[in-house]
Design an enzyme around this catalytic site. Sequence first.
Site, mmCIF file in Angstrom:
data_model
loop_
_atom_site.group_PDB
_atom_site.id
_atom_site.type_symbol
_atom_site.label_atom_id
_atom_site.label_comp_id
_atom_site.label_asym_id
_atom_site.label_seq_id
_atom_site.Cartn_x
_atom_site.Cartn_y
_atom_site.Cartn_z
ATOM 1 N N CYS A 1 -5.941 1.429 2.111
ATOM 2 C CA CYS A 1 -7.455 2.697 2.209
ATOM 3 C C CYS A 1 -7.627 3.199 0.939
ATOM 4 O O CYS A 1 -7.680 5.049 0.359
ATOM 5 C CB CYS A 1 -7.522 3.111 3.771
ATOM 6 S SG CYS A 1 -7.874 2.066 4.979
ATOM 7 N N GLU B 1 0.981 -1.188 -0.258
ATOM 8 C CA GLU B 1 0.153 0.305 -0.260
ATOM 9 C C GLU B 1 1.115 0.645 0.258
ATOM 10 O O GLU B 1 2.275 1.462 0.737
ATOM 11 C CB GLU B 1 -1.007 0.091 1.196
ATOM 12 C CG GLU B 1 -1.548 1.232 1.075
ATOM 13 C CD GLU B 1 -3.229 1.051 2.340
ATOM 14 O OE1 GLU B 1 -3.044 0.152 3.150
ATOM 15 O OE2 GLU B 1 -3.595 2.143 1.960
ATOM 16 N N ASN C 1 -11.875 -2.714 -0.556
ATOM 17 C CA ASN C 1 -10.524 -2.976 0.277
ATOM 18 C C ASN C 1 -11.621 -3.562 1.706
ATOM 19 O O ASN C 1 -11.397 -4.684 1.823
ATOM 20 C CB ASN C 1 -10.314 -1.299 0.641
ATOM 21 C CG ASN C 1 -9.200 -1.789 2.157
ATOM 22 O OD1 ASN C 1 -8.506 -2.837 1.870
ATOM 23 N ND2 ASN C 1 -9.179 -1.385 2.552
ATOM 24 N N GLU C 2 -11.731 -2.648 2.766
ATOM 25 C CA GLU C 2 -12.491 -2.850 3.738
ATOM 26 C C GLU C 2 -13.764 -1.997 3.521
ATOM 27 O O GLU C 2 -13.939 -1.750 5.062
ATOM 28 C CB GLU C 2 -11.402 -2.096 4.763
ATOM 29 C CG GLU C 2 -10.599 -3.180 5.842
ATOM 30 C CD GLU C 2 -9.938 -2.539 6.729
ATOM 31 O OE1 GLU C 2 -9.953 -0.879 6.787
ATOM 32 O OE2 GLU C 2 -9.446 -2.503 7.423
HETATM 33 O O1 AHR Z 1 -2.465 -1.423 6.625
HETATM 34 C C1 AHR Z 1 -2.885 -0.017 6.705
HETATM 35 C C2 AHR Z 1 -4.666 0.566 6.492
HETATM 36 O O2 AHR Z 1 -4.992 -0.958 7.682
HETATM 37 C C3 AHR Z 1 -5.510 -0.340 5.649
HETATM 38 O O3 AHR Z 1 -4.496 0.638 4.290
HETATM 39 C C4 AHR Z 1 -6.581 -0.675 5.537
HETATM 40 O O4 AHR Z 1 -7.218 -1.610 4.926
HETATM 41 C C5 AHR Z 1 -6.310 -1.196 7.484
HETATM 42 O O5 AHR Z 1 -7.045 -0.446 7.731
#
Ligand code: AHR
Length: 661
Positions: free
Chosen positions: A245, A50, A376-377
């Site tokens: 994120c 990331e 993603n999340e």
């Molecule tokens: O790894 C850091 C963050 O943690 C990532 O962006 C996210 O997916 C998670 O909340």
Amino acid sequence: MVKSFKQVLILVFKIASIYSLSAQQVQEISIAANKPSAVLQPTMWGVFFEDINFAADGGIYAELVKNGSFEFTLPLMGWQQVRQEGYGRVLPTFYTPSNSANPHYITVFADAASGSFGLVNEGYRGMGIKQNNQYNFSVYGRISGNPDLRMKVELLDPKGEVIGGAGLEGFSTSWKKYQVSFKADRTEPKAQLRLTFTGKGSIDLDMVSLFPSDTWKERPGGLRKDIVQMIADLKPGFIRFPGGCIVEGRNIANRYQWKNTVGPVDERTLIINRWSMEIRNRQAPDYYQSFGLGFYEYFQLAEDLGAEPLPILNCGMSCQFNAGEVVPLSELDQYIQDALDLIEFANGSTTTRWGSLRASMGHPEPFNMKYIGVGNEQWEEQYIERYKIFEKILKQEHPEIKIVSGSGPSASGAYFDYAWEELKKLGPALIDEHYYMSPDWFQKNADRYDTYDRKGIKVFAGEYAAHGRDAEASESRNTWLSALSEAAFMTGLERNAEVVHMASYAPLLAHVEAWQWRPDLIWFDNLQTIGTPNYYVQKIFSVNKGTHVIPALMEGKPLTGADSLYASATIDRNDAKVYIKIVNISASAKPVKLNLEGVSFLKNGEIETLEAKGLYNFNSIANPKLIYPSSKPVTVSGRKLNIDLDPWSASVIKLDYKKQR
Ligand code: AHR
């Protein structure tokens, strides 16, 4: 030395008690190499990249100039005007009529007949420069007025002394790219780049760039070799990118749009990095995404690493921890089209629109992408509603692509349960689970997947890391305790390879002077890169993977913490090897007897161990190998192997066996 009778007695007593204690404590572990229980997927151990902690710009992307395109919100951020007996000024200017991807350039007015006037770029917390290395400078320029305006390109150390440089002249009145290369005289972690002009006139400048020539695979405009090498050494089975994120954005406008990251670098649209302002006490106003590392480069990196590319796409939702904007279902088409076009970009023929762009960038062969992540999340109904639409169309158009869906930001709870319940009714190939938990949680959850449905949707442990004690040094959260706890947990991932098809630690990279999030797997500064204890734990598993899981049992049960021991074992049927990973999370050494069954083991093997003097020890740039694997031989006798496991240690035992014809 003469000892008193009492001292001798105490010593004898101590030795006797150690012997009797260890005699009592020998644990027998049976390894049945002829009873494979599951295939280990080639994707089992991977990495999650990331753009956080200056992982891309200022990190793996080897560009040394910050804001060389003058596209930061403040167009001269990272630059400072300088003069030596000369005058001048700098104006940030707009292209006319327009260059929407890269709308700014600067105009430098120089009035320096004898002296000079110009600008200094500070780099990303300085520029890491290596003695005798070649540096390639380039700039787009256009002159008006005096055609004799001459430019000096110089690297400076923090005292302002020149440590390398070259000159450029003969600028034309229409835009052209100018390039010059030079060697650095000295190594310097905090260099700056000075561009000065002598003469009287004005010049327009854009896309100022300085790259080392020793990039990964010597690619011009490429990646930092030392950082890529560290990743390559893990032999990752996949690379998940670009986030995290980052994919979601703080709001929809700030989301990651892969189409803006491909094609010529000067046509990629820069945006501010969401991590620049996310963490209150780690603000980084100069953190942008230039996309010099874009989707083409990610695919190329995956190919270089021999890893499956796993791109994650925005699913019409921005980060629910931030703006939480959702795109109406009726307007989701553009997002789905992005996914379809990405498949064409990665895999399509060169006669297609996106396939031909890939070919024009230098890769006519398809990248053979097999996985795509939707979101993603994200959590709750908004995600499931959007995911459903993506899944329907992707399956219709590209049944060959495996879809990865998310289960929210945590390892359990309402969002997690809801996501699993709903996704079971749908058809993702994998569900991505994220957990940032305490070391204790990791130890207690070594059996997490023992009860997952063997026939259900497969698991992608996409982001995990043990979060424990913090101290001042950047690297200090990567404690031995965190790594050891992850090792214990990873025996559970490996044992359950039938369920878990992919796993990656998070995040991958962090600049020691510019991080927002820790712990991270690999730390770097402008010149060096170090592996954390967590990195070496990952490596134990990923380079000693094997092809099948085999039982490793104590009293007939998997080792998930009984007597503080954790273990898993695999066999590599191609290389005729057996790997046994054993973790001892206790202060005492543990004598262990391995009963080796099922194949004819050869006598000579090896044990590789990671351990530390203190549970809160960590590796740092200053002391990069404080916690580092060490190996010693072991001897199989008959079908037995006796080993003393060190206190607080994670080991892999590597044994060879005779292959049956
Ligand atoms: O790894 C850091 C963050 O943690 C990532 O962006 C996210 O997916 C998670 O909340």
